[in-house]
Design a protein around this motif. Structure first.
Motif, PDB file in Angstrom:
ATOM      1  N   ASP A 221       2.247  -5.694  -5.914  1.00 18.06           N
ATOM      2  CA  ASP A 221       1.438  -4.606  -5.348  1.00 18.06           C
ATOM      3  C   ASP A 221       0.511  -3.953  -6.373  1.00 18.06           C
ATOM      4  O   ASP A 221      -0.580  -3.504  -6.033  1.00 18.06           O
ATOM      5  N   ILE A 222       0.925  -3.899  -7.660  1.00 17.92           N
ATOM      6  CA  ILE A 222       0.050  -3.235  -8.646  1.00 17.92           C
ATOM      7  C   ILE A 222      -1.248  -4.028  -8.829  1.00 17.92           C
ATOM      8  O   ILE A 222      -2.322  -3.462  -8.992  1.00 17.92           O
ATOM      9  N   LEU A 252      -4.816  -7.943   3.148  1.00 20.80           N
ATOM     10  CA  LEU A 252      -4.040  -6.948   2.397  1.00 20.80           C
ATOM     11  C   LEU A 252      -3.488  -5.841   3.306  1.00 20.80           C
ATOM     12  O   LEU A 252      -2.600  -5.101   2.907  1.00 20.80           O
ATOM     13  N   LEU A 253      -4.024  -5.736   4.534  1.00 22.37           N
ATOM     14  CA  LEU A 253      -3.453  -4.763   5.483  1.00 22.37           C
ATOM     15  C   LEU A 253      -2.017  -5.141   5.843  1.00 22.37           C
ATOM     16  O   LEU A 253      -1.246  -4.308   6.313  1.00 22.37           O
ATOM     17  N   GLN A 254      -1.678  -6.422   5.648  1.00 22.36           N
ATOM     18  CA  GLN A 254      -0.320  -6.900   5.968  1.00 22.36           C
ATOM     19  C   GLN A 254       0.605  -6.823   4.752  1.00 22.36           C
ATOM     20  O   GLN A 254       1.716  -7.326   4.780  1.00 22.36           O
ATOM     21  N   SER A 255       0.136  -6.221   3.660  1.00 23.44           N
ATOM     22  CA  SER A 255       0.936  -6.183   2.428  1.00 23.44           C
ATOM     23  C   SER A 255       2.250  -5.453   2.664  1.00 23.44           C
ATOM     24  O   SER A 255       2.359  -4.603   3.552  1.00 23.44           O
ATOM     25  N   SER A 256       3.239  -5.770   1.845  1.00 28.72           N
ATOM     26  CA  SER A 256       4.540  -5.112   1.998  1.00 28.72           C
ATOM     27  C   SER A 256       4.523  -3.721   1.355  1.00 28.72           C
ATOM     28  O   SER A 256       5.384  -2.895   1.620  1.00 28.72           O
ATOM     29  N   SER A 257       3.534  -3.451   0.499  1.00 26.55           N
ATOM     30  CA  SER A 257       3.483  -2.157  -0.202  1.00 26.55           C
ATOM     31  C   SER A 257       2.688  -1.139   0.619  1.00 26.55           C
ATOM     32  O   SER A 257       1.544  -1.391   0.986  1.00 26.55           O
ATOM     33  N   PRO A 258       3.272   0.033   0.911  1.00 24.93           N
ATOM     34  CA  PRO A 258       2.545   1.046   1.683  1.00 24.93           C
ATOM     35  C   PRO A 258       1.258   1.505   0.980  1.00 24.93           C
ATOM     36  O   PRO A 258       0.247   1.747   1.624  1.00 24.93           O
ATOM     37  N   VAL A 260      -0.733  -0.184  -0.976  1.00 22.23           N
ATOM     38  CA  VAL A 260      -1.791  -1.195  -0.824  1.00 22.23           C
ATOM     39  C   VAL A 260      -2.366  -1.111   0.596  1.00 22.23           C
ATOM     40  O   VAL A 260      -3.592  -1.160   0.791  1.00 22.23           O
ATOM     41  N   LYS A 261      -1.483  -0.990   1.589  1.00 24.80           N
ATOM     42  CA  LYS A 261      -1.959  -0.915   2.984  1.00 24.80           C
ATOM     43  C   LYS A 261      -2.889   0.289   3.164  1.00 24.80           C
ATOM     44  O   LYS A 261      -3.941   0.191   3.794  1.00 24.80           O
ATOM     45  N   TYR A 262      -2.485   1.416   2.588  1.00 21.74           N
ATOM     46  CA  TYR A 262      -3.281   2.644   2.726  1.00 21.74           C
ATOM     47  C   TYR A 262      -4.666   2.468   2.096  1.00 21.74           C
ATOM     48  O   TYR A 262      -5.688   2.791   2.711  1.00 21.74           O
ATOM     49  N   GLU A 263      -4.686   1.943   0.874  1.00 23.19           N
ATOM     50  CA  GLU A 263      -5.975   1.744   0.170  1.00 23.19           C
ATOM     51  C   GLU A 263      -6.833   0.707   0.896  1.00 23.19           C
ATOM     52  O   GLU A 263      -8.040   0.863   1.015  1.00 23.19           O
ATOM     53  N   ALA A 264      -6.179  -0.373   1.361  1.00 30.37           N
ATOM     54  CA  ALA A 264      -6.933  -1.440   2.032  1.00 30.37           C
ATOM     55  C   ALA A 264      -7.556  -0.909   3.327  1.00 30.37           C
ATOM     56  O   ALA A 264      -8.712  -1.203   3.635  1.00 30.37           O
ATOM     57  N   ALA A 265      -6.794  -0.101   4.070  1.00 28.23           N
ATOM     58  CA  ALA A 265      -7.331   0.457   5.324  1.00 28.23           C
ATOM     59  C   ALA A 265      -8.515   1.375   5.035  1.00 28.23           C
ATOM     60  O   ALA A 265      -9.547   1.319   5.709  1.00 28.23           O
TER      61      ALA A 265
END
Length: 953
Positions: A221-222, A252-258, A260-265
């Motif tokens: 995730d980093i 990256l919206l499907q990433s396991s890290s919240p 990453v999902k937030y930033e990608a959205a």
């Protein structure tokens, strides 16, 4: 660079109560002490240097006796020591001793222990002397191939900072790191290397990303976070690249890290405004809100959804997701639920209102089964209000909602029941077709109502809207049932005297069938005998209210009885029945008057209530057509006026909102074609990363300030006089919970001022975060000193202090210049807010601190004075515009504001124009301020007192 401008990387907490040790004792400990003593002595040296001591004599001692030691604690402390110790002579040349230090660190970079290697590399990131770094370059490069990831990770960071500060020392750094990245397996090393390439050589970073774009989902995730940042920056600078990377952001919206999902959205929304992209981002936000347990995270992500809704083209997409948004209601936190319901209400449309109402009805029923909790009541109120708004906007829904909500009229929580009652009152007036249903439901729950306020409201609605003969008789039956045996006084006296034996005192109800253990039926007569011990509990509700001394409900009952009796006369032609109904109504009023005058109730009846009941008796005895009109037509008309005014106000505020959100395009606005736009012109959207960084640093400009420079100059406070040896002025920057003082200090003498220290102290709920470090000022030199102050609550604070200094070469004591006080303005924390009338009244009753300010102004117009107060206190006027319009010589208005710390402030303005003093007489009156804390009430009062008079420009 002055001491104030030196960059500090390491913050150390210093206990100030101990006496500073002498240089000789420290030297002795560092030379002859054991490891423990040397560690303690080194700590003391570091603290003294941080406090401004120079200690040049200890440098060689530390190099000779401490530097060769292999103890890890000492090595760590030495890194801090070399970071803060002055490394140059006064003329800016490097100290000779530093060559020895440099050699020691070259050895540490080849040390077999990875912790020592890694921490040394971290330390090298903080060095700003190229001469010290040059001999170490081969050793730093060698660390890139170390077996341990901790060393490699820090080697990348060291190379990055050296390349950024002194590119000539390692000109091939981007190439070196790119090769390192291709072969690296560890996630943290890859992240650091990739981050360096983003900032040092973006093209290489993009080349690397292109080679592994399909494996992005498998990265840690980093690294994914850094990739999102790169894609955002590239697409922001060069929009033609969007198509290349948007697929990667979708993945990256499907990433396991919240995170990453937030930033990608967030990135996806800025890169594309296509409905599919907005829907994917919104769906991602909703998932995050539901899955994250932290309420703060939920609120932040909800704010992002609300921001999305503000865009007119995105609103349509979000409307399809209303049902998903409602899943957030499973969160127990009230603030989250409040925001969710507001968002759902803003998005609801005729397509999905039915589903929304079904969900809300289920939620309302759920709150009924939950064990009572403070938030449950508030949540129920929220749900009732939301259903109310839905029914007003979509009248077809009202028939589904009303039966469910009517159950809550008998609720113990008066506030929720009051909301239901308000809704029912509006529905029965607006929707003629629902009147029979509402009246029927109201009669069903009438006997179960427990609160006197709700009882009064229900009586009014029944009296106003019962239009058939059957309904009118049902109301009379319910009232009789609720009053109990009449005449009240005689039956109560008998009960007290015990003449009416418990066995006799029975009410016969319908027979009830029960099933015995053997399965046969047993009929039991429903004789409910009332025990004298339970006398209080067995009283019918209305009788109970009256015996408690609440006769306002009796006045309300008299009005209701008069209305239904007058209506009954017009419906029934038979004289005998007319007279019998009126007689019954008059008997009820008379017995209540008798009770009020007797000594039985806890409080006697008030004169107002006596007048009202007597008036109603007179009206019924005369039955004049004029009174019939007043009672049966005028009352309803005034309600319909009030509701239409309220609706008009809501429409006006909605119109203002939609006007704000609609982006208007002028006829002569240029059209930007992406293909024809130069790269540097793509500034249609601000750089989000830049904006968030500025917000974190508190550098965002207030929207109101048209000229940022002008607004900054307004906040400069002069601290000393122009003739003082040291001139000082401060710029006060308030950033929510922090105040930053930027103090300019000017040496106006021809002497060098040493140890020039700004000493500050605070009064009020302010706390100084750190002590500003001393500095040396050359003749006629100047310097800026920054000081941070933390704010804990909304009250006027004062910062005061002085500047102390030594004059170089003078034998006198320290000199001192006392500074003027800096007053921190409460207005920086207060923001206008709104609340309902009921909430205002409740807070007004609860808040214990009141401050009464007498109006003392030169303004002669009431409305102008009110506007002036609103502007100078940042409060919002809750009294509607319609109520304030017109001119009658006096005015009353309610004001409300909330501080950024969540404290409420209420104010009531009662002002009048003394007409007998002529047209130019100023406004007189009072302003009453109420708040939970004393500081808030007093500070607001002071603010009003200071700004009451209008200054002539």
């Amino acid at each position: 660079m002055t001491a104030a401008e030196n960059v500090c990387y390491t913050l150390i907490n210093v206990p100030m109560d101990s006496e500073p040790p002498s240089e000789i004792s420290l030297k002795n400990d560092l030379e002859k002490g054991d490891v423990k003593l040397k560690t303690e002595a080194l700590k003391k040296v570091i603290i003294m240097i941080l406090n401004g001591e120079k200690l040049p004599g200890l440098l060689m001692t530390i190099i000779r006796f401490v530097l060769p030691l292999q103890d890890h604690t000492i090595k760590k402390l030495l890194l801090v020591f070399w970071e803060i110790v002055p490394k140059t002579t006064p003329d800016g040349r490097l100290l000779q001793e530093m060559i020895l230090v440099c050699d020691a660190y070259r050895k540490d970079l080849q040390h077999p222990n990875e912790f020592i290697r890694g921490s040394t590399l971290r330390f090298l990131c903080k060095l700003k002397e190229a001469e010290l770094l040059e001999p170490l370059m081969p050793a730093i490069r060698a660390c890139l191939e170390h077996r341990h990831s901790y060393v490699r990770r820090n080697a990348v960071l060291a190379i990055y900072t050296i390349y950024r500060n002194f590119e000539h020392l390692i000109p091939d750094a981007p190439e070196l790191i790119h090769d390192f990245l291709v072969n690296e397996k560890d996630a943290s090393c890859k992240r650091n290397a990739f981050m360096m390439l983003i900032h040092a050589d973006q093209d290489r970073a993009l080349d690397y990303l292109s080679t592994c774009i399909d494996q992005v989902q498998t990265f840690g995730d980093i690294l994914q976070l850094v990739i999102v940042e790169l894609i955002y920056k590239v697409c922001h600078a060069n929009p033609s690249e969007r198509a290349r990377f948007i697929r990667c952001i979708y993945n990256l919206l499907q990433s396991s890290s919240p995170a990453v999902k937030y930033e990608a959205a967030g990135t996806l929304v800025t890169l594309s405004s296509a409905p599919t992209a907005i829907k994917a981002a919104a769906q991602c936000y909703i998932d995050l809100i539901i899955k994250e347990s932290d309420n703060n995270v939920k609120l932040i992500v909800l704010d992002r959804l609300i921001e999305l809704k503000e865009h007119p083209s995105h609103e349509r997409v979000l409307q399809d997701l209303v049902m998903d948004i409602l899943r957030v209601l499973s969160t127990p936190d009230l603030e989250v639920r409040k925001k969710t319901l507001q968002l759902a209400l803003d998005l609801v449309s005729s397509r999905n209102v039915e589903e929304l109402v079904i969900v809300l009805k289920k939620e309302v029923i759920k709150t009924n089964n939950v064990t009572e909790h403070e938030d449950t009541d508030k949540y129920r109120q929220l749900l009732v209000r939301t259903l109310h708004s839905c029914s007003v906007r979509f009248p077809d829904m009202a028939a589904n909602v009303i039966p469910v909500l009517m159950e809550f009229l008998s609720d113990n929580n008066e506030a929720a029941a009051a909301d239901v009652l308000e809704f029912v009152r509006e529905a029965i007036q607006r929707f003629d077709n629902l009147r029979p249903l509402i009246v029927e439901k109201m009669l069903e729950v009438f006997h179960a109502i427990k609160s006197v306020k709700i009882y009064r409201g229900a009586l009014w609605i029944l009296g106003e809207y019962c239009s058939t003969k059957e309904d009118i008789q049902s109301v009379m039956t319910e009232v009789r049932r609720s009053l109990g045996e009449i005449p009240i006084v005689e039956s109560e006296i008998k009960k007290e005297a015990g003449e009416l034996k418990p066995e006799e005192e029975v009410t016969v109800g319908p027979a009830q069938k029960l099933v015995t253990e053997m399965g046969t039926y047993a009929t039991q007569s429903a004789l409910s005998s009332s025990r004298p011990a339970k006398k209080e509990e067995d009283r019918p509700p209305l009788r109970g209210f009256l015996l408690d001394g609440d006769f306002f409900v009796a006045a309300s009952l008299a009005t209701t009885l008069t209305k239904i009796a007058l209506r009954y006369i017009s419906l029934v032609q038979e004289k005998k029945r007319q007279n019998s109904f009126i007689a019954e109504a008059m008997l009820l009023m008379a017995t209540i008057l008798h009770l009020g005058k007797s000594s039985l109730p806890k409080k006697p009846i008030t004169d107002d209530d006596v007048d009202r009941i007597s008036l109603c008796l007179k009206v019924l005895s005369e039955c004049s057509p004029l009174m019939n009109d007043i009672f049966n037509k005028e009352c309803r008309q005034s309600l319909s006026h009030m509701l239409s005014a309220k609706l008009e106000e809501e429409k006006l505020s909605q119109k203002k909102e939609s006007e704000k959100r609609n982006v208007t395009v002028q006829p002569d606005d240029p059209i930007s074609f992406m293909q024809l736009t130069a790269k540097n012109e793509m500034s249609s959207k601000e750089d989000q990363f830049q904006l968030s960084l500025l917000a974190a640093m508190g550098n965002t400009q207030r929207k109101e300030a048209a000229d940022p420079l002008a607004s900054k100059l307004n906040k400069v406070t002069q601290l000393t006089g122009f003739s003082d040896p040291v001139y000082a002025e401060a710029y006060v920057h308030v950033n929510q919970y922090d105040i930053v003082l930027d103090v300019l200090v000017v040496n106006q003498t021809s002497d060098t001022l040493q140890n020039c220290t700004l000493e500050l102290a605070t009064l009020g709920d302010l706390k100084l975060v750190e002590k500003p470090s001393p500095l040396t000022l050359a003749p006629h030199d100047f310097a800026n000193i920054k000081a941070n102050v933390k704010v804990a609550s909304t009250e006027n604070g004062i910062i005061f202090g002085n500047i102390v200094y030594d004059v170089s070469g003078a034998a006198s004591d320290r000199n001192c210049v006392v500074l003027s006080d800096i007053h921190i303005d409460i207005m920086d924390y207060i923001q206008p807010a709104s609340c309902t009338d009921a909430e205002f009244r409740q807070m007004w009753a609860e808040f214990e601190w009141e401050n009464k300010v007498t109006v003392n102004t030169n303004i002669i117009d009431l409305n102008e004075y009110l506007q002036h107060i609103l502007k100078s206190t940042n409060m919002k006027c809750l009294t509607p515009e319609k109520a304030l319009s017109g001119y009658c010589g006096f005015m009353a208005a309610n004001l409300y504001a909330r501080s950024i710390f969540g404290e409420d402030a209420l104010a009531n303005v009662s002002i009048e124009k003394p007409i007998h003093l002529g047209p130019d007489a100023p406004v007189t009156g009072h302003i009453r301020i109420r708040a939970k804390s004393q500081g808030m009430a007093l500070s607001l009062g002071d603010k009003i007192n200071l700004s009451q008079k209008k200054t002539s420009l």
